[in-house]
Motif scaffolding. Structure first.
Motif, PDB file in Angstrom:
ATOM      1  N   ALA A   1       0.832  -1.211   0.000  1.00 19.12           N
ATOM      2  CA  ALA A   1       0.000   0.000   0.000  1.00 19.12           C
ATOM      3  C   ALA A   1       0.862   1.254   0.000  1.00 19.12           C
ATOM      4  CB  ALA A   1      -0.935  -0.011   1.208  1.00 19.12           C
ATOM      5  N   LEU A   2       1.917   1.273   0.813  1.00 18.41           N
ATOM      6  CA  LEU A   2       2.804   2.433   0.844  1.00 18.41           C
ATOM      7  C   LEU A   2       3.556   2.590  -0.478  1.00 18.41           C
ATOM      8  CD1 LEU A   2       4.269   2.154   4.471  1.00 18.41           C
ATOM      9  CD2 LEU A   2       2.543   3.759   3.627  1.00 18.41           C
ATOM     10  N   ALA A   3       3.953   1.465  -1.075  1.00 17.71           N
ATOM     11  CA  ALA A   3       4.652   1.534  -2.361  1.00 17.71           C
ATOM     12  C   ALA A   3       3.732   2.057  -3.457  1.00 17.71           C
ATOM     13  CB  ALA A   3       5.189   0.146  -2.727  1.00 17.71           C
ATOM     14  N   LEU A   4       2.480   1.611  -3.436  1.00 21.02           N
ATOM     15  CA  LEU A   4       1.518   2.120  -4.418  1.00 21.02           C
ATOM     16  C   LEU A   4       1.300   3.617  -4.238  1.00 21.02           C
ATOM     17  CD1 LEU A   4      -1.200  -0.700  -4.477  1.00 21.02           C
ATOM     18  CD2 LEU A   4       0.183   0.075  -6.414  1.00 21.02           C
ATOM     19  N   ARG A   5       1.207   4.046  -3.006  1.00 13.29           N
ATOM     20  CA  ARG A   5       1.010   5.470  -2.730  1.00 13.29           C
ATOM     21  C   ARG A   5       2.182   6.287  -3.272  1.00 13.29           C
ATOM     22  NH1 ARG A   5      -1.735   8.837   0.846  1.00 13.29           N
ATOM     23  NH2 ARG A   5      -0.524  10.616   1.620  1.00 13.29           N
ATOM     24  N   ALA A   6       3.393   5.782  -3.044  1.00 10.93           N
ATOM     25  CA  ALA A   6       4.579   6.500  -3.523  1.00 10.93           C
ATOM     26  C   ALA A   6       4.646   6.509  -5.050  1.00 10.93           C
ATOM     27  CB  ALA A   6       5.839   5.861  -2.939  1.00 10.93           C
ATOM     28  N   ALA A   7       4.326   5.370  -5.671  1.00 11.85           N
ATOM     29  CA  ALA A   7       4.426   5.274  -7.120  1.00 11.85           C
ATOM     30  C   ALA A   7       3.398   6.139  -7.833  1.00 11.85           C
ATOM     31  CB  ALA A   7       4.259   3.816  -7.554  1.00 11.85           C
ATOM     32  N   LEU A   8       2.219   6.280  -7.218  1.00 13.56           N
ATOM     33  CA  LEU A   8       1.150   7.040  -7.865  1.00 13.56           C
ATOM     34  C   LEU A   8       1.148   8.513  -7.484  1.00 13.56           C
ATOM     35  CD1 LEU A   8      -1.791   4.478  -7.596  1.00 13.56           C
ATOM     36  CD2 LEU A   8      -0.303   4.942  -9.551  1.00 13.56           C
ATOM     37  N   ARG A   9       2.134   8.950  -6.727  1.00  8.39           N
ATOM     38  CA  ARG A   9       2.232  10.371  -6.388  1.00  8.39           C
ATOM     39  C   ARG A   9       3.200  11.111  -7.299  1.00  8.39           C
ATOM     40  NH1 ARG A   9       2.431  11.553  -0.014  1.00  8.39           N
ATOM     41  NH2 ARG A   9       2.056  13.638  -0.854  1.00  8.39           N
ATOM     42  N   ARG A  10       3.835  10.393  -8.220  1.00  6.54           N
ATOM     43  CA  ARG A  10       4.744  11.010  -9.178  1.00  6.54           C
ATOM     44  C   ARG A  10       4.465  10.448 -10.563  1.00  6.54           C
ATOM     45  NH1 ARG A  10      10.807  11.281  -6.460  1.00  6.54           N
ATOM     46  NH2 ARG A  10      10.201  12.202  -4.465  1.00  6.54           N
ATOM     47  N   GLY A  11       4.879  11.190 -11.556  1.00 10.61           N
ATOM     48  CA  GLY A  11       4.761  10.694 -12.920  1.00 10.61           C
ATOM     49  C   GLY A  11       3.409  10.961 -13.546  1.00 10.61           C
ATOM     50  N   PRO A  12       3.148  10.349 -14.687  1.00 12.75           N
ATOM     51  CA  PRO A  12       1.926  10.641 -15.449  1.00 12.75           C
ATOM     52  C   PRO A  12       0.637  10.178 -14.798  1.00 12.75           C
ATOM     53  CG  PRO A  12       3.173   8.845 -16.464  1.00 12.75           C
ATOM     54  CD  PRO A  12       4.047   9.425 -15.401  1.00 12.75           C
ATOM     55  N   LEU A  13       0.714   9.287 -13.824  1.00 14.68           N
ATOM     56  CA  LEU A  13      -0.495   8.825 -13.137  1.00 14.68           C
ATOM     57  C   LEU A  13      -0.713   9.534 -11.803  1.00 14.68           C
ATOM     58  CD1 LEU A  13      -0.475   4.964 -13.781  1.00 14.68           C
ATOM     59  CD2 LEU A  13      -1.787   6.733 -14.956  1.00 14.68           C
ATOM     60  N   ALA A  14       0.079  10.555 -11.524  1.00 11.42           N
ATOM     61  CA  ALA A  14      -0.067  11.288 -10.270  1.00 11.42           C
ATOM     62  C   ALA A  14      -1.230  12.263 -10.365  1.00 11.42           C
ATOM     63  CB  ALA A  14       1.224  12.039  -9.947  1.00 11.42           C
ATOM     64  N   LEU A  15      -1.968  12.369  -9.263  1.00  6.56           N
ATOM     65  CA  LEU A  15      -3.087  13.302  -9.209  1.00  6.56           C
ATOM     66  C   LEU A  15      -2.597  14.694  -8.838  1.00  6.56           C
ATOM     67  CD1 LEU A  15      -5.918  11.387  -7.319  1.00  6.56           C
ATOM     68  CD2 LEU A  15      -5.802  11.911  -9.738  1.00  6.56           C
ATOM     69  N   PRO A  16      -2.998  15.732  -9.560  1.00 15.76           N
ATOM     70  CA  PRO A  16      -2.697  17.100  -9.116  1.00 15.76           C
ATOM     71  C   PRO A  16      -3.329  17.355  -7.757  1.00 15.76           C
ATOM     72  CG  PRO A  16      -3.492  17.073 -11.396  1.00 15.76           C
ATOM     73  CD  PRO A  16      -3.717  15.701 -10.844  1.00 15.76           C
ATOM     74  N   ASP A  17      -2.721  18.273  -7.002  1.00 15.52           N
ATOM     75  CA  ASP A  17      -3.227  18.566  -5.653  1.00 15.52           C
ATOM     76  C   ASP A  17      -4.687  19.009  -5.675  1.00 15.52           C
ATOM     77  OD1 ASP A  17      -0.777  17.971  -4.631  1.00 15.52           O
ATOM     78  OD2 ASP A  17      -0.055  20.041  -4.645  1.00 15.52           O
ATOM     79  N   ALA A  18      -5.071  19.718  -6.734  1.00 13.61           N
ATOM     80  CA  ALA A  18      -6.445  20.218  -6.807  1.00 13.61           C
ATOM     81  C   ALA A  18      -7.462  19.110  -6.998  1.00 13.61           C
ATOM     82  CB  ALA A  18      -6.567  21.235  -7.943  1.00 13.61           C
ATOM     83  N   LEU A  19      -7.005  17.928  -7.480  1.00 10.26           N
ATOM     84  CA  LEU A  19      -7.937  16.836  -7.758  1.00 10.26           C
ATOM     85  C   LEU A  19      -7.919  15.764  -6.683  1.00 10.26           C
ATOM     86  CD1 LEU A  19      -7.262  16.316 -11.574  1.00 10.26           C
ATOM     87  CD2 LEU A  19      -9.107  17.606 -10.516  1.00 10.26           C
ATOM     88  N   ALA A  20      -6.912  15.777  -5.816  1.00 14.05           N
ATOM     89  CA  ALA A  20      -6.761  14.690  -4.849  1.00 14.05           C
ATOM     90  C   ALA A  20      -7.984  14.550  -3.952  1.00 14.05           C
ATOM     91  CB  ALA A  20      -5.509  14.919  -4.012  1.00 14.05           C
ATOM     92  N   SER A  21      -8.565  15.665  -3.557  1.00 16.53           N
ATOM     93  CA  SER A  21      -9.719  15.619  -2.656  1.00 16.53           C
ATOM     94  C   SER A  21     -11.027  15.341  -3.383  1.00 16.53           C
ATOM     95  CB  SER A  21      -9.847  16.946  -1.908  1.00 16.53           C
ATOM     96  OG  SER A  21     -10.037  18.016  -2.821  1.00 16.53           O
ATOM     97  N   ARG A  22     -11.005  15.414  -4.738  1.00 14.69           N
ATOM     98  CA  ARG A  22     -12.243  15.230  -5.488  1.00 14.69           C
ATOM     99  C   ARG A  22     -12.392  13.825  -6.049  1.00 14.69           C
ATOM    100  NH1 ARG A  22     -11.476  19.629  -9.871  1.00 14.69           N
ATOM    101  NH2 ARG A  22     -12.942  18.232 -10.919  1.00 14.69           N
ATOM    102  N   SER A  23     -11.302  13.063  -6.121  1.00 12.75           N
ATOM    103  CA  SER A  23     -11.392  11.755  -6.779  1.00 12.75           C
ATOM    104  C   SER A  23     -12.152  10.753  -5.919  1.00 12.75           C
ATOM    105  CB  SER A  23      -9.998  11.240  -7.105  1.00 12.75           C
ATOM    106  OG  SER A  23      -9.236  11.105  -5.926  1.00 12.75           O
ATOM    107  N   ALA A  24     -11.684  10.534  -4.657  1.00 12.38           N
ATOM    108  CA  ALA A  24     -12.399   9.688  -3.685  1.00 12.38           C
ATOM    109  C   ALA A  24     -12.777   8.334  -4.265  1.00 12.38           C
ATOM    110  CB  ALA A  24     -13.652  10.407  -3.172  1.00 12.38           C
TER     111      ALA A  24
END
Length: 378
Positions: free
Chosen positions: A136-159
């Motif tokens: 879970a921590l590795a997935l969180r780290a991998a998806l916080r960078r690169g082309p699959l990373a969510l912009p800060d403005a969208l992180a709270s809206r995806s849910a």
């Protein structure tokens, strides 16, 4: 959203410089843009089409964007050039991180499965808990960078995290539970093996975590080619027609990579051949993430929710059919399981969800405005 009626008045034949009115309205967009393409995408996001551009004496939005870009003074160019070398070095470090981080979830998942195979009793439970946390921590780290990373403005809206967890849990436990439920069980809790009262399938989890790497790289290829198509296009319709095959090609490339990973994982975990259910789930998650990172959060959230609910209801109806007078509730799922096996449920639910999102993505991701950087979309 720009008031197009006011723009029309500003573009009237009597106006001395109709483009100046537009530049005033979108000065922040024009000043932040790194090239005319971002201005064109931003104008489209504000409702300006090729027809509107014609009222400003331009053949299309791209031509209008080029004039707006040329009119904006750029006094900071020299300072930007002076800091270009450190920026490039930082970009290289980020590129290496983006290249290697997506490999981490699959590597840790494989290590966790090896630990599970070599432990017993309470130690096995500890190994499973540690593996879940690490992945879970590795997935969180991998998806916080690169082309699959969510912009800060969208992180709270995806849910969508909770629904994705439900889908992953069903991929591991759902088929075994449904098969056992139809047969009258289960008589016990899952023990982490494929031969217990409640069989567990670990091959899908390993394949999906390994697939984070090709998903990230494929998304990067899509973004790069979409930008190139945007640079070569001379109209919004031209761009839409050229980027749709790129999107379909990216999805097909990821699907092929996922199929190869499932085929490689299956023999090591004594699992069956390539499962259509895992492929359908993988494509569903990939397209949902692509839409989300481009700012289209509503459709992925709804489809993932409906898919998870449908999968939970499948075994629930079988258990409900055991109540007096409720035998008809489980008949559809039991008939489907008898005809095609328990994997038919995730194949149908995830397949329908993936197809729905792919059709939606072929429309939304074909817009130039979908490829704006987050700060340019404001």
């Amino acid at each position: 959203m720009t008031d197009l009626s006011e723009l029309d008045r500003g573009a009237a034949p009597g106006a001395a410089d109709p483009v100046k009115v537009l530049l005033h309205r979108h000065r922040e967009l024009c000043e932040r843009a790194v090239d005319p393409l971002e201005i064109a995408a931003g104008l489209e996001a504000h409702g300006i089409t090729d027809r509107t551009a014609a009222r400003f004496r331009h053949r299309d939005v791209f031509s209008l964007a080029e004039e707006l870009y040329a009119r904006v003074p750029r006094g900071a160019d020299t300072a930007a050039d002076a800091s270009a070398a450190p920026a490039r070095e930082g970009d290289r470090r980020r590129s290496v991180a983006v290249l290697l981080l997506p490999l981490l979830p699959g590597t840790l998942c494989a290590a966790a499965l090896i630990a599970l195979a070599r432990t017993h009793g309470q130690n096995r439970l500890y190994a499973a808990a540690a593996g879940v946390v690490a992945v879970a921590l590795a997935l969180r780290a991998a998806l916080r960078r690169g082309p699959l990373a969510l912009p800060d403005a969208l992180a709270s809206r995806s849910a969508t995290g909770s629904w994705i967890c439900w889908l992953l849990v069903y991929a591991v436990l759902g088929d075994g539970l449904l098969r056992t439920a139809v047969a009258g069980g289960p008589d016990g809790l899952p023990d982490g093996t494929a031969g217990g009262d409640w069989p567990v399938a670990l091959a899908p989890l390993l394949a999906l975590t390994l697939a984070v790497a090709p998903a990230t790289w494929t998304a990067g290829l899509f973004l790069t080619h979409a930008r190139r198509k945007l640079a070569a296009s001379r109209g919004l319709e031209d761009f839409a027609a050229s980027v749709r095959p790129v999107l379909l090609g990216a999805v097909a490339l990821f699907l092929g990579a996922l199929a190869a990973l499932v085929a490689l994982c299956a023999p090591f975990l004594d699992a069956g051949p390539v499962s259509p259910a895992v492929l359908a789930l993988g494509v569903l998650l990939f397209v949902a993430r692509l839409l989300t990172v481009h700012g289209f959060t509503h459709a992925p959230r709804v489809i993932l929710m409906l898919t998870a609910v449908a999968q939970v209801l499948a075994p629930a109806t079988v258990f409900a059919a055991r109540l007096p007078g409720c035998a008809a509730l489980g008949a559809p799922v039991e008939a489907l399981t008898a005809a095609s096996g328990p994997s038919a449920v995730p194949v149908l639910t995830c397949g329908a969800g993936a197809l729905t999102l792919l059709v939606h993505a072929s429309r939304t991701l074909a817009r130039a405005s979908a490829h704006l950087r987050p700060e340019q979309a404001r």
